[in-house]
Design a protein around this motif. Structure first.
Motif, PDB file in Angstrom:
ATOM      1  N   ASP A  23       0.810  -1.213   0.000  1.00  0.00           N
ATOM      2  CA  ASP A  23       0.000   0.000   0.000  1.00  0.00           C
ATOM      3  C   ASP A  23       0.847   1.269   0.000  1.00  0.00           C
ATOM      4  N   ASP A  24       2.145   1.128   0.155  1.00  0.00           N
ATOM      5  CA  ASP A  24       3.041   2.276   0.285  1.00  0.00           C
ATOM      6  C   ASP A  24       3.640   2.675  -1.059  1.00  0.00           C
ATOM      7  N   TYR A  25       4.183   3.882  -1.081  1.00  0.00           N
ATOM      8  CA  TYR A  25       4.914   4.408  -2.225  1.00  0.00           C
ATOM      9  C   TYR A  25       6.361   4.575  -1.793  1.00  0.00           C
ATOM     10  N   VAL A  56       3.415  14.844   4.630  1.00  0.00           N
ATOM     11  CA  VAL A  56       3.574  15.346   3.269  1.00  0.00           C
ATOM     12  C   VAL A  56       2.282  15.161   2.490  1.00  0.00           C
ATOM     13  N   GLU A  57       2.249  15.746   1.294  1.00  0.00           N
ATOM     14  CA  GLU A  57       1.160  15.510   0.356  1.00  0.00           C
ATOM     15  C   GLU A  57       1.750  14.858  -0.884  1.00  0.00           C
ATOM     16  N   VAL A  58       0.967  13.960  -1.471  1.00  0.00           N
ATOM     17  CA  VAL A  58       1.426  13.192  -2.629  1.00  0.00           C
ATOM     18  C   VAL A  58       0.346  13.246  -3.698  1.00  0.00           C
ATOM     19  N   GLN A  59       0.770  13.322  -4.951  1.00  0.00           N
ATOM     20  CA  GLN A  59      -0.151  13.174  -6.071  1.00  0.00           C
ATOM     21  C   GLN A  59       0.388  12.103  -6.995  1.00  0.00           C
ATOM     22  N   VAL A  60      -0.446  11.082  -7.254  1.00  0.00           N
ATOM     23  CA  VAL A  60      -0.148  10.038  -8.223  1.00  0.00           C
ATOM     24  C   VAL A  60      -1.291  10.049  -9.229  1.00  0.00           C
ATOM     25  N   MET A  61      -0.985  10.478 -10.447  1.00  0.00           N
ATOM     26  CA  MET A  61      -2.013  10.721 -11.459  1.00  0.00           C
ATOM     27  C   MET A  61      -3.013  11.713 -10.846  1.00  0.00           C
ATOM     28  N   ARG A  84      -2.714  12.616   1.652  1.00  0.00           N
ATOM     29  CA  ARG A  84      -1.740  12.894   2.702  1.00  0.00           C
ATOM     30  C   ARG A  84      -0.959  11.616   2.981  1.00  0.00           C
ATOM     31  N   ALA A  85       0.289  11.798   3.400  1.00  0.00           N
ATOM     32  CA  ALA A  85       1.104  10.632   3.738  1.00  0.00           C
ATOM     33  C   ALA A  85       2.091  11.030   4.836  1.00  0.00           C
ATOM     34  N   ARG A  86       2.590  10.022   5.495  1.00  0.00           N
ATOM     35  CA  ARG A  86       3.675  10.205   6.457  1.00  0.00           C
ATOM     36  C   ARG A  86       4.914   9.587   5.820  1.00  0.00           C
ATOM     37  N   ALA A  87       5.977  10.377   5.752  1.00  0.00           N
ATOM     38  CA  ALA A  87       7.218   9.923   5.132  1.00  0.00           C
ATOM     39  C   ALA A  87       8.184   9.439   6.203  1.00  0.00           C
ATOM     40  N   ILE A 110      22.630   6.669   0.325  1.00  0.00           N
ATOM     41  CA  ILE A 110      21.421   7.251  -0.249  1.00  0.00           C
ATOM     42  C   ILE A 110      20.193   6.635   0.412  1.00  0.00           C
ATOM     43  N   PRO A 111      19.340   7.487   1.001  1.00  0.00           N
ATOM     44  CA  PRO A 111      18.157   6.968   1.682  1.00  0.00           C
ATOM     45  C   PRO A 111      17.043   6.549   0.727  1.00  0.00           C
ATOM     46  N   VAL A 112      16.337   5.520   1.138  1.00  0.00           N
ATOM     47  CA  VAL A 112      15.085   5.132   0.504  1.00  0.00           C
ATOM     48  C   VAL A 112      13.973   5.593   1.441  1.00  0.00           C
ATOM     49  N   VAL A 113      12.949   6.212   0.881  1.00  0.00           N
ATOM     50  CA  VAL A 113      11.871   6.787   1.677  1.00  0.00           C
ATOM     51  C   VAL A 113      10.573   6.051   1.388  1.00  0.00           C
ATOM     52  N   VAL A 114       9.855   5.739   2.457  1.00  0.00           N
ATOM     53  CA  VAL A 114       8.549   5.086   2.368  1.00  0.00           C
ATOM     54  C   VAL A 114       7.480   6.129   2.670  1.00  0.00           C
ATOM     55  N   LEU A 115       6.506   6.242   1.781  1.00  0.00           N
ATOM     56  CA  LEU A 115       5.379   7.149   1.968  1.00  0.00           C
ATOM     57  C   LEU A 115       4.156   6.315   2.325  1.00  0.00           C
ATOM     58  N   GLU A 116       3.691   6.470   3.553  1.00  0.00           N
ATOM     59  CA  GLU A 116       2.542   5.712   4.051  1.00  0.00           C
ATOM     60  C   GLU A 116       1.313   6.603   4.016  1.00  0.00           C
ATOM     61  N   ARG A 117       0.342   6.213   3.215  1.00  0.00           N
ATOM     62  CA  ARG A 117      -0.880   7.012   3.045  1.00  0.00           C
ATOM     63  C   ARG A 117      -1.612   7.147   4.370  1.00  0.00           C
ATOM     64  N   THR A 118      -2.035   8.387   4.681  1.00  0.00           N
ATOM     65  CA  THR A 118      -2.784   8.611   5.932  1.00  0.00           C
ATOM     66  C   THR A 118      -4.175   9.145   5.687  1.00  0.00           C
ATOM     67  N   GLY A 119      -4.469   9.669   4.490  1.00  0.00           N
ATOM     68  CA  GLY A 119      -5.804  10.169   4.211  1.00  0.00           C
ATOM     69  C   GLY A 119      -5.868  10.881   2.879  1.00  0.00           C
ATOM     70  N   ASP A 120      -7.098  11.107   2.408  1.00  0.00           N
ATOM     71  CA  ASP A 120      -7.300  11.793   1.122  1.00  0.00           C
ATOM     72  C   ASP A 120      -7.273  13.295   1.318  1.00  0.00           C
ATOM     73  N   LEU A 121      -7.011  14.006   0.233  1.00  0.00           N
ATOM     74  CA  LEU A 121      -7.064  15.483   0.252  1.00  0.00           C
ATOM     75  C   LEU A 121      -8.387  15.948  -0.291  1.00  0.00           C
TER      76      LEU A 121
END
Length: 136
Positions: A52-54, A79-84, A89-92, A125-136
């Protein structure tokens, strides 16, 4: 080829129809809060899904310094994320040492240059996981 501010503008205007598919891979838009300015900063970044993560990579092309967006999310992980057309909202968070090998392989499969970038710098080099927390 889209890049930088133009990439962000076209991505937003077309809900990712222009800009999501980029140079044989896929991009999302990451909005972070500036750690000193407090202003929103938007960056188009290569991503992959992992469950479920990005997942994104803070490579900055192998520069010895981390990208500003990574420093921003360390200070403000919400953070905020847009995919298409999907905006949320997400927590990084930085991937743990246990998670990183699998996620690094996932990301280098879509953008092999990450391996080259790592050879250019002493910084891990860090790899970052974006965990969705809610819609905008």
């Amino acid at each position: 080829m889209l890049y930088g501010k133009e990439h962000v503008e076209r991505y937003r205007a077309t809900d990712g129809k222009e800009g999501h598919d980029w140079n044989g891979t896929t991009t999302l838009l990451l909005t972070t809060k500036g750690r000193t300015s407090g202003e929103d900063r938007v960056n188009p970044l290569i991503y992959q899904r992992h469950g479920d993560d990005y997942v994104i990579v803070a490579s900055k092309g192998g520069d010895p310094k981390s990208p500003d967006w990574y420093l921003n999310l360390q200070a403000h992980p919400e953070v905020e994320v847009q995919v298409m057309g999907d905006r949320f909202r997400a927590r990084a968070r930085t991937a743990t040492p246990q998670e990183k090998p699998e996620l690094w392989r996932l990301m280098t499969a879509t953008w092999p240059q990450y391996d080259e970038y790592q050879t250019k710098t002493n910084r891990e080099i860090p790899v970052v996981v974006l965990e969705r927390t809610g819609d905008l």
